[in-house]
Design a protein around this motif. Structure first.
Motif, PDB file in Angstrom:
ATOM      1  N   PRO A 274       0.689  -1.522  -0.124  1.00  0.00           N
ATOM      2  CA  PRO A 274       0.327  -0.028  -0.351  1.00  0.00           C
ATOM      3  C   PRO A 274       0.639   1.431  -0.139  1.00  0.00           C
ATOM      4  O   PRO A 274       0.355   2.255   0.367  1.00  0.00           O
ATOM      5  N   GLU A 275       2.154   1.130  -0.553  1.00  0.00           N
ATOM      6  CA  GLU A 275       2.823   2.020   0.002  1.00  0.00           C
ATOM      7  C   GLU A 275       2.753   2.713  -1.929  1.00  0.00           C
ATOM      8  O   GLU A 275       2.205   2.187  -2.673  1.00  0.00           O
ATOM      9  N   ASP A 276       3.443   4.180  -1.669  1.00  0.00           N
ATOM     10  CA  ASP A 276       3.658   4.141  -3.229  1.00  0.00           C
ATOM     11  C   ASP A 276       5.069   4.476  -3.462  1.00  0.00           C
ATOM     12  O   ASP A 276       5.601   4.108  -2.875  1.00  0.00           O
ATOM     13  N   VAL A 277       5.389   5.177  -4.863  1.00  0.00           N
ATOM     14  CA  VAL A 277       6.254   4.441  -5.492  1.00  0.00           C
ATOM     15  C   VAL A 277       6.735   5.825  -6.126  1.00  0.00           C
ATOM     16  O   VAL A 277       6.055   6.940  -6.733  1.00  0.00           O
ATOM     17  N   PRO A 278       8.191   6.606  -6.242  1.00  0.00           N
ATOM     18  CA  PRO A 278       8.527   7.957  -6.211  1.00  0.00           C
ATOM     19  C   PRO A 278       8.279   8.058  -7.551  1.00  0.00           C
ATOM     20  O   PRO A 278       8.286   6.838  -8.460  1.00  0.00           O
ATOM     21  N   ARG A 279       8.265   9.126  -8.037  1.00  0.00           N
ATOM     22  CA  ARG A 279       8.309   9.760  -9.264  1.00  0.00           C
ATOM     23  C   ARG A 279       9.445   8.879 -10.432  1.00  0.00           C
ATOM     24  O   ARG A 279       9.184   8.380 -11.594  1.00  0.00           O
ATOM     25  N   GLY A 280      10.341   9.428  -9.411  1.00  0.00           N
ATOM     26  CA  GLY A 280      12.365   8.427 -10.512  1.00  0.00           C
ATOM     27  C   GLY A 280      12.197   7.455 -10.237  1.00  0.00           C
ATOM     28  O   GLY A 280      12.251   7.051 -11.281  1.00  0.00           O
ATOM     29  N   ALA A 286       9.729   2.535 -16.352  1.00  0.00           N
ATOM     30  CA  ALA A 286       8.954   1.737 -16.701  1.00  0.00           C
ATOM     31  C   ALA A 286       9.504   2.955 -18.520  1.00  0.00           C
ATOM     32  O   ALA A 286       9.044   2.284 -18.887  1.00  0.00           O
ATOM     33  N   PHE A 287       9.995   3.248 -18.281  1.00  0.00           N
ATOM     34  CA  PHE A 287      10.110   4.400 -19.724  1.00  0.00           C
ATOM     35  C   PHE A 287      12.169   4.039 -19.808  1.00  0.00           C
ATOM     36  O   PHE A 287      13.007   4.680 -21.007  1.00  0.00           O
ATOM     37  N   ARG A 288      12.440   3.002 -18.982  1.00  0.00           N
ATOM     38  CA  ARG A 288      13.993   3.032 -19.524  1.00  0.00           C
ATOM     39  C   ARG A 288      14.734   4.057 -19.859  1.00  0.00           C
ATOM     40  O   ARG A 288      15.723   4.443 -20.820  1.00  0.00           O
ATOM     41  N   THR A 289      14.944   4.689 -18.675  1.00  0.00           N
ATOM     42  CA  THR A 289      15.918   5.813 -18.862  1.00  0.00           C
ATOM     43  C   THR A 289      16.725   5.884 -17.173  1.00  0.00           C
ATOM     44  O   THR A 289      15.975   5.680 -16.243  1.00  0.00           O
ATOM     45  N   PHE A 291      18.102   8.877 -17.275  1.00  0.00           N
ATOM     46  CA  PHE A 291      17.989  10.559 -16.012  1.00  0.00           C
ATOM     47  C   PHE A 291      16.739  10.953 -16.872  1.00  0.00           C
ATOM     48  O   PHE A 291      15.775  10.918 -17.584  1.00  0.00           O
ATOM     49  N   ALA A 292      15.946  11.778 -15.560  1.00  0.00           N
ATOM     50  CA  ALA A 292      15.076  12.108 -15.707  1.00  0.00           C
ATOM     51  C   ALA A 292      14.753  13.983 -16.203  1.00  0.00           C
ATOM     52  O   ALA A 292      15.556  14.234 -15.082  1.00  0.00           O
ATOM     53  N   ASP A 293      13.857  14.518 -17.024  1.00  0.00           N
ATOM     54  CA  ASP A 293      14.306  15.934 -16.870  1.00  0.00           C
ATOM     55  C   ASP A 293      12.633  16.691 -17.130  1.00  0.00           C
ATOM     56  O   ASP A 293      11.343  15.183 -16.251  1.00  0.00           O
ATOM     57  N   GLU A 294      12.077  17.457 -16.967  1.00  0.00           N
ATOM     58  CA  GLU A 294      10.614  17.592 -16.897  1.00  0.00           C
ATOM     59  C   GLU A 294       9.900  16.903 -18.498  1.00  0.00           C
ATOM     60  O   GLU A 294       8.645  16.898 -17.600  1.00  0.00           O
ATOM     61  N   SER A 295      10.231  16.629 -19.600  1.00  0.00           N
ATOM     62  CA  SER A 295       9.303  16.051 -20.747  1.00  0.00           C
ATOM     63  C   SER A 295       8.903  14.965 -19.616  1.00  0.00           C
ATOM     64  O   SER A 295       8.459  14.024 -20.020  1.00  0.00           O
ATOM     65  N   HIS A 296       9.914  13.747 -19.500  1.00  0.00           N
ATOM     66  CA  HIS A 296       9.897  12.500 -18.963  1.00  0.00           C
ATOM     67  C   HIS A 296       9.075  13.120 -17.504  1.00  0.00           C
ATOM     68  O   HIS A 296       7.585  11.664 -17.853  1.00  0.00           O
ATOM     69  N   ARG A 297       8.606  13.761 -16.665  1.00  0.00           N
ATOM     70  CA  ARG A 297       8.047  14.362 -15.875  1.00  0.00           C
ATOM     71  C   ARG A 297       6.352  14.359 -15.996  1.00  0.00           C
ATOM     72  O   ARG A 297       5.544  13.708 -16.062  1.00  0.00           O
ATOM     73  N   ALA A 298       6.853  14.984 -16.883  1.00  0.00           N
ATOM     74  CA  ALA A 298       5.110  15.440 -18.140  1.00  0.00           C
ATOM     75  C   ALA A 298       4.674  14.095 -18.704  1.00  0.00           C
ATOM     76  O   ALA A 298       3.371  13.548 -18.449  1.00  0.00           O
ATOM     77  N   ARG A 299       5.457  12.774 -19.322  1.00  0.00           N
ATOM     78  CA  ARG A 299       4.983  11.658 -20.119  1.00  0.00           C
ATOM     79  C   ARG A 299       4.456  11.262 -18.949  1.00  0.00           C
ATOM     80  O   ARG A 299       3.485  10.570 -19.002  1.00  0.00           O
TER      81      ARG A 299
END
Length: 419
Positions: A274-280, A286-289, A291-299
Motif C-alpha cells: 500500500p506504499e507509493d512509488v517515487p516518480r524517479g 517504465a521509460f527505460r531511462t 536520466f529524468a527531465d521535465e519532459s519525462h515527468r510530463a509524460r
C-alpha cells in the motif's frame, strides 16, 4: 495411433502377420510389429510400418510410408486410405506441424463414419480437438468435445478424451475438474496397458503439482500451485497478472497486453502497495531511462492518466508528495502474479517445454504472432543456449528441455477465467 487398425472393414485381405502386427501396435509394441512386416511392401504392411515408425519417433519416415500405403490402397479401399490420412494427421500433431489440412481430416472422418468405423472416426475427432487445444481455441475444442461420447470407445481413446478434458480445465484454471478427469484418464490408461499413455497422464498430473506462478505482495515472494492461483483469482483481491498482462479482480478483467508502459506502471504500483512509488523510480523503469527531465515527468503524468482510465472500476492512481500509489476501490489487497522464472520470450518457451519438436510456423499459429517475430525470438533463445533446432528449411524443428520444477501453464495460449 494404436487404434488405427483396431477394426477391419473395406474388403482388405488380411493374413496372420498383418493381424499380429496390428495387435502389437495396439499394445504399444512397435518393434514387435516391425518384426512381422518389415520386409513387406504391400499396402497394409506399409501402413503398419508407418505407424510403427511413428511410435518409434521417426516421423519423416512414418509419413513417407503412410503416403505410400495410401497410394497402394488405391481408390477402391476408401476406408484404408482414410485411416492413412488420420494416422498422418496424428504424426503432424505430435511433431507440432499444426498447418496440416483440417479439411482432409474431416473428409477422412466422414468416410470412416459412413463405413461404420466409429473408433477411427472418433480418433480423427480427437486429433482436431487436440489441435484446437494446442493453439488456445478452447471454446471450439469444448464444443467439438461435447459431441463425443467416450464410453463405447476403447480404453486408449477414453484416455485421450479425459486428457483433453483435463487440458481444457487446466487452461481455464478449473483444477478440481482437471484432477477428476486425470483420475479417469489414469484408470483408462491402466486398462489400455500402453506405457506411453500412462506417461502422458503422469505428465499432466505434474502440471497440477508444480509451481505455476509467483506471488509478490508487501515484501512477500512465494511460489503458487495452479489451484492456489485459481483461489486467488476468485478472491476479493486486485491482481496485477504479469503472466497474461492483465489487471483483474473476481469480476473485472482489464487487458494491458498491448500497453507495455501502462502495464509496467501497474506492476510497479502493485508491488509497492500500500506504499507509493517515487516518480524517479516509475520514470526509470517504465521509460527505460537513467536520466529524468521535465519532459519525462510530463509524460509520466500523461501515462498515469491513461492508466486511471484503463483501470475503470478497479482502482485509482493517487498522487503523493514523492510519487503515485495504487488505491483499489473494493479489493482488500493488491498482489502481483508473476512467472515462476522471469524470462524473455517466455511465451515461446512455454510451448517448447512440452518436449515436442515445433516448427516456427506452428509456434506462430499457436501464439497468434507473425512467423518473423517468432523466428527472431527463437534465434535469440538459440544464441542464449536455451533452445536447439534440427533439420533445415520447412523440416526445421525447435526443442528445449523442460524447466525443472516449474509449469508454464499460465503462459500458454487461451483465456483465464473471466477473460
Amino acid at each position: 495411433m494404436s487404434e488405427w487398425w483396431e477394426s477391419q472393414s473395406g474388403g482388405i485381405p488380411m493374413d496372420s502377420l498383418i493381424t499380429a502386427a496390428a495387435r502389437a501396435l495396439t499394445a504399444g509394441d512397435p518393434l514387435g510389429a516391425l518384426n512381422r512386416v518389415a520386409l513387406r511392401d504391400d499396402a497394409p504392411a506399409l501402413a503398419l510400418r508407418g505407424i510403427a515408425m511413428a511410435q518409434l519417433g521417426d516421423f519423416d519416415r512414418a509419413t513417407a510410408l503412410l503416403r505410400s500405403a495410401a497410394r497402394a490402397f488405391g481408390s477402391r479401399e476408401a476406408v484404408a486410405r482414410a485411416r492413412c490420412v488420420v494416422a498422418e494427421a496424428e504424426i503432424a500433431l505430435v511433431s507440432r506441424d499444426l498447418s496440416w489440412a483440417a479439411k482432409a481430416l474431416d473428409t477422412a472422418r466422414e468416410t470412416l463414419e459412413a463405413h461404420g468405423d466409429r473408433v477411427n472416426a472418433a480418433h480423427a475427432r480427437y486429433l482436431e480437438v487436440r489441435r484446437l487445444l494446442l493453439i488456445g481455441r478452447l471454446d471450439e475444442a469444448e464444443r467439438m468435445l461435447a459431441d463425443l461420447d467416450p464410453m463405447p470407445l476403447p480404453s486408449a481413446l477414453r484416455t485421450a478424451h479425459e486428457l483433453v478434458v483435463a487440458g481444457i480445465a487446466i487452461r481455464r484454471l478449473q483444477t478440481k475438474t482437471a484432477r477428476a478427469a486425470l483420475v479417469r484418464a489414469k484408470r483408462a490408461a491402466h486398462h489400455a496397458g500402453i506405457p506411453a499413455l500412462a506417461a502422458e497422464v503422469e505428465s499432466a498430473y505434474h502440471v497440477l503439482n508444480t509451481p505455476a506462478a509467483r506471488l509478490i505482495a508487501q515484501g512477500e515472494d512465494r511460489l503458487l500451485l495452479l489451484e492456489e492461483v485459481e483461489a486467488l483469482l476468485a478472491s476479493e483481491t486486485l491482481v496485477v497478472d504479469a503472466c497474461r498482462y492483465v489487471v483483474r479482480d473476481a469480476h473485472t478483467v482489464v487487458s494491458l497486453a498491448r500497453r507495455p508502459v501502462l502495464f509496467e506502471l501497474a506492476r510497479l504500483l502493485g508491488e509497492a502497495w500500500p506504499e507509493d512509488v517515487p516518480r524517479g523510480t516509475l520514470i526509470a523503469q517504465a521509460f527505460r531511462t537513467k536520466f529524468a527531465d521535465e519532459s519525462h515527468r510530463a509524460r509520466l503524468r500523461v501515462e498515469v492518466g491513461r492508466l486511471r482510465t484503463e483501470f475503470g472500476p478497479l482502482a485509482d492512481v493517487s498522487a503523493t508528495k514523492r510519487g503515485f500509489k495504487l488505491v483499489p476501490y473494493s479489493a482488500h489487497e493488491v498482489i502481483v502474479l508473476a512467472r515462476p522464472i522471469e524470462e524473455k520470450h517466455a511465451a515461446v518457451l512455454a510451448l517448447l517445454v512440452d518436449g515436442e519438436p515445433w516448427s516456427s510456423s506452428a509456434l506462430a499459429l499457436a501464439l497468434g504472432a507473425s512467423q518473423r517475430t517468432v523466428q527472431r525470438a527463437l534465434d535469440s533463445l538459440a544464441t542464449a543456449g536455451k533452445v536447439q533446432s534440427f533439420g533445415r528449411g520447412r523440416a526445421r524443428r525447435w526443442m528445449t528441455p523442460p524447466v525443472p520444477g516449474f509449469t508454464t501453464t499460465l503462459l500458454l495460449p487461451g483465456p483465464l477465467p473471466g477473460d
